[in-house]
Motif scaffolding. Structure first.
Motif, PDB file in Angstrom:
ATOM      1  N   ILE A 152     -13.236 117.156  13.879  1.00  0.00           N
ATOM      2  CA  ILE A 152     -11.798 116.654  14.778  1.00  0.00           C
ATOM      3  C   ILE A 152     -10.768 117.123  14.279  1.00  0.00           C
ATOM      4  O   ILE A 152      -9.722 117.569  14.706  1.00  0.00           O
ATOM      5  N   ASP A 153     -10.479 117.398  12.983  1.00  0.00           N
ATOM      6  CA  ASP A 153      -9.121 117.992  11.928  1.00  0.00           C
ATOM      7  C   ASP A 153      -9.000 119.476  12.539  1.00  0.00           C
ATOM      8  O   ASP A 153      -7.854 119.867  12.627  1.00  0.00           O
ATOM      9  N   ALA A 154      -9.990 120.226  12.933  1.00  0.00           N
ATOM     10  CA  ALA A 154      -9.925 121.480  13.259  1.00  0.00           C
ATOM     11  C   ALA A 154      -9.740 121.765  14.782  1.00  0.00           C
ATOM     12  O   ALA A 154      -9.304 122.767  15.251  1.00  0.00           O
ATOM     13  N   LEU A 155      -9.876 120.616  15.602  1.00  0.00           N
ATOM     14  CA  LEU A 155      -9.612 120.787  16.786  1.00  0.00           C
ATOM     15  C   LEU A 155      -8.378 121.022  17.315  1.00  0.00           C
ATOM     16  O   LEU A 155      -7.460 120.269  16.868  1.00  0.00           O
ATOM     17  N   SER A 156      -8.076 121.917  18.527  1.00  0.00           N
ATOM     18  CA  SER A 156      -6.552 121.896  18.647  1.00  0.00           C
ATOM     19  C   SER A 156      -6.596 122.371  20.070  1.00  0.00           C
ATOM     20  O   SER A 156      -7.604 122.928  20.637  1.00  0.00           O
ATOM     21  N   GLU A 174     -12.255 128.138  23.338  1.00  0.00           N
ATOM     22  CA  GLU A 174     -14.040 127.854  23.767  1.00  0.00           C
ATOM     23  C   GLU A 174     -14.052 127.881  25.272  1.00  0.00           C
ATOM     24  O   GLU A 174     -15.317 128.150  25.733  1.00  0.00           O
ATOM     25  N   LEU A 175     -13.092 127.274  26.196  1.00  0.00           N
ATOM     26  CA  LEU A 175     -13.512 127.572  27.533  1.00  0.00           C
ATOM     27  C   LEU A 175     -13.134 128.681  28.097  1.00  0.00           C
ATOM     28  O   LEU A 175     -13.208 128.785  29.265  1.00  0.00           O
ATOM     29  N   ASP A 176     -12.608 129.792  27.503  1.00  0.00           N
ATOM     30  CA  ASP A 176     -12.251 131.000  28.017  1.00  0.00           C
ATOM     31  C   ASP A 176     -11.135 130.832  28.830  1.00  0.00           C
ATOM     32  O   ASP A 176     -11.200 131.472  29.778  1.00  0.00           O
ATOM     33  N   VAL A 177     -10.087 130.075  28.706  1.00  0.00           N
ATOM     34  CA  VAL A 177      -8.897 129.873  29.431  1.00  0.00           C
ATOM     35  C   VAL A 177      -7.615 129.931  28.699  1.00  0.00           C
ATOM     36  O   VAL A 177      -7.689 129.970  27.558  1.00  0.00           O
ATOM     37  N   VAL A 178      -6.473 130.168  29.322  1.00  0.00           N
ATOM     38  CA  VAL A 178      -4.975 130.163  28.547  1.00  0.00           C
ATOM     39  C   VAL A 178      -4.909 128.552  28.293  1.00  0.00           C
ATOM     40  O   VAL A 178      -5.429 127.826  29.155  1.00  0.00           O
ATOM     41  N   PRO A 179      -4.256 128.310  27.350  1.00  0.00           N
ATOM     42  CA  PRO A 179      -4.030 126.824  26.902  1.00  0.00           C
ATOM     43  C   PRO A 179      -3.303 126.010  27.908  1.00  0.00           C
ATOM     44  O   PRO A 179      -3.625 124.982  28.074  1.00  0.00           O
ATOM     45  N   MET A 180      -2.326 126.777  28.627  1.00  0.00           N
ATOM     46  CA  MET A 180      -1.646 125.989  29.654  1.00  0.00           C
ATOM     47  C   MET A 180      -2.555 125.634  30.828  1.00  0.00           C
ATOM     48  O   MET A 180      -2.168 124.637  31.319  1.00  0.00           O
ATOM     49  N   ALA A 181      -3.683 126.070  31.152  1.00  0.00           N
ATOM     50  CA  ALA A 181      -4.604 125.568  31.825  1.00  0.00           C
ATOM     51  C   ALA A 181      -5.008 124.313  31.685  1.00  0.00           C
ATOM     52  O   ALA A 181      -5.566 123.404  32.457  1.00  0.00           O
ATOM     53  N   LEU A 182      -4.963 123.784  30.341  1.00  0.00           N
ATOM     54  CA  LEU A 182      -5.708 122.459  29.884  1.00  0.00           C
ATOM     55  C   LEU A 182      -4.749 121.601  30.393  1.00  0.00           C
ATOM     56  O   LEU A 182      -5.218 120.539  30.665  1.00  0.00           O
ATOM     57  N   TYR A 183      -3.387 121.798  30.317  1.00  0.00           N
ATOM     58  CA  TYR A 183      -2.509 120.843  30.675  1.00  0.00           C
ATOM     59  C   TYR A 183      -2.431 120.409  31.975  1.00  0.00           C
ATOM     60  O   TYR A 183      -1.853 119.401  32.487  1.00  0.00           O
ATOM     61  N   LYS A 184      -3.110 121.050  33.005  1.00  0.00           N
ATOM     62  CA  LYS A 184      -3.519 120.626  34.243  1.00  0.00           C
ATOM     63  C   LYS A 184      -4.337 119.116  34.450  1.00  0.00           C
ATOM     64  O   LYS A 184      -4.177 118.526  35.255  1.00  0.00           O
ATOM     65  N   HIS A 185      -4.994 118.913  33.106  1.00  0.00           N
ATOM     66  CA  HIS A 185      -5.905 117.779  33.083  1.00  0.00           C
ATOM     67  C   HIS A 185      -5.856 117.144  32.116  1.00  0.00           C
ATOM     68  O   HIS A 185      -6.045 115.868  32.209  1.00  0.00           O
ATOM     69  N   VAL A 186      -5.154 117.347  31.064  1.00  0.00           N
ATOM     70  CA  VAL A 186      -4.930 116.502  30.049  1.00  0.00           C
ATOM     71  C   VAL A 186      -3.368 116.614  29.416  1.00  0.00           C
ATOM     72  O   VAL A 186      -2.781 118.008  29.395  1.00  0.00           O
ATOM     73  N   ALA A 187      -2.386 116.071  29.604  1.00  0.00           N
ATOM     74  CA  ALA A 187      -0.920 116.125  29.330  1.00  0.00           C
ATOM     75  C   ALA A 187      -0.701 116.435  27.820  1.00  0.00           C
ATOM     76  O   ALA A 187       0.025 117.460  27.740  1.00  0.00           O
ATOM     77  N   ASN A 188      -1.628 116.178  26.841  1.00  0.00           N
ATOM     78  CA  ASN A 188      -1.324 116.603  25.389  1.00  0.00           C
ATOM     79  C   ASN A 188      -2.347 116.199  24.588  1.00  0.00           C
ATOM     80  O   ASN A 188      -3.301 115.667  25.200  1.00  0.00           O
ATOM     81  N   LYS A 189      -2.396 116.439  23.231  1.00  0.00           N
ATOM     82  CA  LYS A 189      -3.641 116.206  22.500  1.00  0.00           C
ATOM     83  C   LYS A 189      -3.670 114.668  22.217  1.00  0.00           C
ATOM     84  O   LYS A 189      -5.055 114.410  22.276  1.00  0.00           O
ATOM     85  N   GLU A 190      -2.793 113.935  22.470  1.00  0.00           N
ATOM     86  CA  GLU A 190      -3.126 112.390  22.361  1.00  0.00           C
ATOM     87  C   GLU A 190      -3.990 111.775  23.654  1.00  0.00           C
ATOM     88  O   GLU A 190      -4.961 111.219  23.714  1.00  0.00           O
ATOM     89  N   GLU A 191      -3.658 112.489  24.801  1.00  0.00           N
ATOM     90  CA  GLU A 191      -4.566 112.123  26.229  1.00  0.00           C
ATOM     91  C   GLU A 191      -5.750 112.744  25.832  1.00  0.00           C
ATOM     92  O   GLU A 191      -6.619 112.395  26.426  1.00  0.00           O
ATOM     93  N   LEU A 192      -5.991 114.041  25.476  1.00  0.00           N
ATOM     94  CA  LEU A 192      -7.354 114.504  25.007  1.00  0.00           C
ATOM     95  C   LEU A 192      -7.917 113.769  24.275  1.00  0.00           C
ATOM     96  O   LEU A 192      -9.334 113.598  24.470  1.00  0.00           O
ATOM     97  N   LEU A 193      -7.369 113.237  23.092  1.00  0.00           N
ATOM     98  CA  LEU A 193      -8.326 112.353  22.066  1.00  0.00           C
ATOM     99  C   LEU A 193      -8.629 111.002  23.002  1.00  0.00           C
ATOM    100  O   LEU A 193      -9.888 110.555  22.766  1.00  0.00           O
ATOM    101  N   ASP A 194      -7.677 110.467  23.684  1.00  0.00           N
ATOM    102  CA  ASP A 194      -8.135 109.245  24.462  1.00  0.00           C
ATOM    103  C   ASP A 194      -9.425 109.549  25.323  1.00  0.00           C
ATOM    104  O   ASP A 194     -10.251 108.723  25.612  1.00  0.00           O
ATOM    105  N   GLY A 195      -9.256 110.532  26.073  1.00  0.00           N
ATOM    106  CA  GLY A 195     -10.400 111.025  27.095  1.00  0.00           C
ATOM    107  C   GLY A 195     -11.595 111.298  26.068  1.00  0.00           C
ATOM    108  O   GLY A 195     -12.691 110.901  26.590  1.00  0.00           O
ATOM    109  N   MET A 196     -11.620 111.743  24.988  1.00  0.00           N
ATOM    110  CA  MET A 196     -12.624 112.058  24.255  1.00  0.00           C
ATOM    111  C   MET A 196     -13.477 110.836  23.791  1.00  0.00           C
ATOM    112  O   MET A 196     -14.711 110.619  23.754  1.00  0.00           O
TER     113      MET A 196
END
Length: 238
Positions: free
Chosen positions: A34-38, A45-67
């Motif tokens: 988990i410490d290496a996850l960004s 890993e998903l072969d997308v630009v980072p900004m594409a992730l923010y359409k589905h999770v607002a930030n790292k904290e929301e990503l962790l909540d979803g995980m």
């Protein structure tokens, strides 16, 4: 160029979705810790630009909540039966098996400032099992406090026993004979440890003395005690 090659070969990129993002994040945390996850590493890993992730999770904290919700969603639904104890026991041990598959998850669950929707639904379901088993609302309230994180399959331990095994240090034995005695008799299975100092490494092993036997030992003591209180009609007002 990548799109042209995909079109030429007749292949098509799998559309990005919140579910796909979360599943990939869980798998990546399992692999690298988990410490290496960004967000950037997940985008790679998903072969997308980072900004594409923010359409589905607002930030790292929301990503962790979803995980967390994705992991809790792997816990088996409660079984049916006339007795509440085996139903609760089975579900908690299912939660523990899930956390053993995802050794980083316990630390992330503890880090949340508020329960996520899946955690709330899980706790509500567990409270319902206690109530349907004949425990009063008053007793169930105190049971939920007493169980704490054990409801989700893990617990915090007083000592880290991840060091090498062997006879206790003579200086330790001289000053703390009972602790030394316990250390000499303890045997812990790293493969059954949830969380602990190794939870961020992705290795699955590591510190903590919360092995499977100790977890089930404490769990059974608690469940037997709760049943005894139920039979006596215990209330906190007495």
């Amino acid at each position: 160029m990548r799109t042209n090659r995909q079109e030429a070969s007749g292949t098509q990129r799998t559309p990005l979705s919140r579910d796909r993002v979360l599943r990939a994040a869980v798998a990546l945390a399992d692999a690298i810790g988990i410490d290496a996850l960004s967000m950037r590493r997940l985008a790679q890993e998903l072969d997308v630009v980072p900004m594409a992730l923010y359409k589905h999770v607002a930030n790292k904290e929301e990503l962790l909540d979803g995980m967390v919700d994705a992991v809790v969603g792997e816990v088996d639904p409660p079984a049916t039966g006339p007795d509440w104890q085996p139903v609760v026991r089975g579900r908690i041990l299912s939660a523990r098996r899930v956390l053993l598959r995802h050794p980083w998850a316990a630390r992330v669950i503890e880090s949340r400032t508020a329960p996520t929707p899946a955690v709330l639904a899980y706790l509500d379901s567990m409270a319902g099992i206690f109530r349907e088993g004949g425990l009063s609302a008053d007793l169930t309230h105190h049971v939920m406090h007493a169980m704490g994180s054990r409801l989700l399959g893990f617990s915090q331990e007083l000592f880290d026993t991840s060091g090498p095994s062997g006879p206790p240090d003579p200086a330790l034995a001289a000053h703390y004979p009972h602790i030394a005695e316990l250390a000499a008799t303890a045997a812990h299975d790293e493969a059954s440890t949830v969380g602990g100092s190794g939870s961020g490494s992705g290795s699955g092993g590591g510190g903590g003395c919360d092995d499977q036997f100790e977890f089930e030992f404490a769990l059974d003591l608690l469940l037997d005690g709760f049943e005894g209180l139920r039979r006596r009609g215990w209330t906190s007002s007495r």
